[in-house]
Design a protein around this motif. Structure first.
Motif, PDB file in Angstrom:
ATOM      1  N   HIS A 169       0.833  -1.245  -0.027  1.00  0.00           N
ATOM      2  CA  HIS A 169       0.117   0.042  -0.145  1.00  0.00           C
ATOM      3  C   HIS A 169       0.979   1.168   0.155  1.00  0.00           C
ATOM      4  CE1 HIS A 169      -3.305   2.799   1.232  1.00  0.00           C
ATOM      5  NE2 HIS A 169      -2.292   3.222   2.027  1.00  0.00           N
ATOM      6  N   ILE A 170       2.104   1.211   0.667  1.00  0.00           N
ATOM      7  CA  ILE A 170       2.697   2.413   0.823  1.00  0.00           C
ATOM      8  C   ILE A 170       3.441   2.766  -0.823  1.00  0.00           C
ATOM      9  CG2 ILE A 170       5.142   3.057   1.707  1.00  0.00           C
ATOM     10  CD1 ILE A 170       4.375   1.834   4.247  1.00  0.00           C
ATOM     11  N   ALA A 171       3.964   1.691  -1.280  1.00  0.00           N
ATOM     12  CA  ALA A 171       4.467   1.762  -2.618  1.00  0.00           C
ATOM     13  C   ALA A 171       3.436   2.227  -3.594  1.00  0.00           C
ATOM     14  CB  ALA A 171       5.156   0.495  -3.036  1.00  0.00           C
ATOM     15  N   ALA A 172       2.136   1.813  -3.448  1.00  0.00           N
ATOM     16  CA  ALA A 172       1.314   2.173  -4.555  1.00  0.00           C
ATOM     17  C   ALA A 172       0.966   3.758  -4.413  1.00  0.00           C
ATOM     18  CB  ALA A 172       0.187   1.291  -4.549  1.00  0.00           C
ATOM     19  N   SER A 173       0.867   3.760  -3.027  1.00  0.00           N
ATOM     20  CA  SER A 173       0.582   5.398  -2.450  1.00  0.00           C
ATOM     21  C   SER A 173       1.584   6.380  -3.261  1.00  0.00           C
ATOM     22  CB  SER A 173       0.194   5.380  -1.070  1.00  0.00           C
ATOM     23  OG  SER A 173      -0.941   4.507  -0.684  1.00  0.00           O
ATOM     24  N   ALA A 228       5.108  11.833   3.073  1.00  0.00           N
ATOM     25  CA  ALA A 228       5.983  11.364   3.926  1.00  0.00           C
ATOM     26  C   ALA A 228       5.012  10.895   5.255  1.00  0.00           C
ATOM     27  CB  ALA A 228       7.108  12.369   4.296  1.00  0.00           C
ATOM     28  N   ALA A 229       4.290  11.918   5.496  1.00  0.00           N
ATOM     29  CA  ALA A 229       3.306  11.560   6.821  1.00  0.00           C
ATOM     30  C   ALA A 229       2.390  10.437   6.395  1.00  0.00           C
ATOM     31  CB  ALA A 229       2.392  12.993   6.827  1.00  0.00           C
ATOM     32  N   HIS A 230       2.048  10.204   5.365  1.00  0.00           N
ATOM     33  CA  HIS A 230       1.425   8.896   4.823  1.00  0.00           C
ATOM     34  C   HIS A 230       2.175   7.534   5.141  1.00  0.00           C
ATOM     35  CE1 HIS A 230      -0.071   5.526   2.060  1.00  0.00           C
ATOM     36  NE2 HIS A 230      -1.233   6.062   2.696  1.00  0.00           N
ATOM     37  N   THR A 231       3.696   7.704   4.894  1.00  0.00           N
ATOM     38  CA  THR A 231       4.540   6.937   5.150  1.00  0.00           C
ATOM     39  C   THR A 231       4.499   6.339   6.497  1.00  0.00           C
ATOM     40  OG1 THR A 231       5.601   7.153   3.083  1.00  0.00           O
ATOM     41  CG2 THR A 231       6.687   5.721   4.514  1.00  0.00           C
ATOM     42  N   ASN A 232       4.723   7.444   7.208  1.00  0.00           N
ATOM     43  CA  ASN A 232       4.791   7.442   8.761  1.00  0.00           C
ATOM     44  C   ASN A 232       3.649   6.738   9.328  1.00  0.00           C
ATOM     45  OD1 ASN A 232       5.729   7.762  11.477  1.00  0.00           O
ATOM     46  ND2 ASN A 232       4.211   9.255  11.537  1.00  0.00           N
ATOM     47  N   ARG A 233       2.359   7.116   8.899  1.00  0.00           N
ATOM     48  CA  ARG A 233       1.196   6.385   9.191  1.00  0.00           C
ATOM     49  C   ARG A 233       1.148   4.931   9.081  1.00  0.00           C
ATOM     50  NH1 ARG A 233      -4.189   8.242  10.193  1.00  0.00           N
ATOM     51  NH2 ARG A 233      -5.845   6.608   9.898  1.00  0.00           N
ATOM     52  N   HIS A 234       1.754   4.571   8.100  1.00  0.00           N
ATOM     53  CA  HIS A 234       1.511   3.053   7.776  1.00  0.00           C
ATOM     54  C   HIS A 234       2.883   2.142   8.423  1.00  0.00           C
ATOM     55  CE1 HIS A 234      -2.123   2.771   5.562  1.00  0.00           C
ATOM     56  NE2 HIS A 234      -1.831   3.932   5.133  1.00  0.00           N
ATOM     57  N   MET A 258      -6.004  -0.579  -2.344  1.00  0.00           N
ATOM     58  CA  MET A 258      -6.206  -1.931  -1.468  1.00  0.00           C
ATOM     59  C   MET A 258      -5.302  -2.795  -1.872  1.00  0.00           C
ATOM     60  SD  MET A 258      -8.609  -1.448   0.943  1.00  0.00           S
ATOM     61  CE  MET A 258      -9.268  -2.888   1.522  1.00  0.00           C
ATOM     62  N   PRO A 259      -4.531  -3.614  -0.811  1.00  0.00           N
ATOM     63  CA  PRO A 259      -3.500  -4.573  -1.245  1.00  0.00           C
ATOM     64  C   PRO A 259      -3.874  -5.700  -2.053  1.00  0.00           C
ATOM     65  CG  PRO A 259      -3.627  -3.995   1.212  1.00  0.00           C
ATOM     66  CD  PRO A 259      -4.709  -3.458   0.681  1.00  0.00           C
TER      67      PRO A 259
END
Length: 200
Positions: free
Chosen positions: A70-74, A179-185, A123-124
């Motif tokens: 999910h992180i990668a696709a986002s 970056a914040a989204h990466t931190n979230r996950h 979605m994964p």
């Protein structure tokens, strides 16, 4: 001689008016935040077994591998959104519609107590990556590209405003959002690892 002096003075004054599209502080902050959050993912998945990567705390929870996918696709999607925004005509008149400061945005995205249902495309089970390694390599490639952009861009990031699911954001904030989204996950990955049933 007087005309030459006046011309030289005018050129010097104009040179002071040519300012960086974002401040040095903003540029350094974004680059550091991007680097730190990339390292956060890498550190959390380093050395994990296949069983650990695929472990789910509950049937409706994501595994670590699914989080990384999910992180990668986002990352890819956010880059495309940001790139599209800066290529569109500047719209500084929209700045008044931005509802969050940079700090408020980072805090809101990083707050895991507020659950958000992701876009169906992210979605994964709908993603193209075969495993964690492939997903992380894709993430790293896009993250490196974004970091290089941040370090050298001359785009007026604050004057290109876009509509997002969290409201109006300028292009600099889109980078912070990424970056914040990466931190979230990454926090989500840590939650999976903290589950009492996580494979040893």
């Amino acid at each position: 001689m007087k005309r030459v002096f006046l011309l030289a003075s005018a050129i010097m004054m104009l040179s002071f008016l040519v300012v960086d599209p974002i401040s040095k502080k903003e540029r350094n902050y974004a680059a550091k935040f991007l680097k730190e959050t990339e390292k956060g993912v890498k550190d959390q998945i380093r050395g994990l077994s296949e069983a650990q990567l695929k472990f789910k705390p509950a049937p409706d929870s994501w595994s670590i591998e699914e989080c990384v996918k999910h992180i990668a696709a986002s990352e890819e999607m956010f880059w495309q959104m940001m790139e599209g925004t800066v290529k569109s005509p500047a719209n500084p008149e929209k700045r008044g519609e931005i509802g969050m400061t940079d700090d408020q945005l980072i805090q809101a995205i990083g707050d895991r107590s507020t659950k958000v249902k992701t876009n169906e495309k992210l979605m994964p089970e709908n993603l193209k990556y075969k495993d964690t390694d492939e997903a992380f390599e894709s993430f790293k490639k896009d993250r490196d590209k974004l970091m290089e952009y941040v370090k050298g861009t001359k785009d007026e990031l604050r004057n290109h405003v876009a509509t997002t699911p969290v409201g109006m954001l300028d292009s600099y904030q889109l980078i912070l959002f990424t970056a914040a989204h990466t931190n979230r996950h990454t926090q989500q990955i840590m939650e999976v690892k903290a589950d009492p049933n996580f494979p040893k």
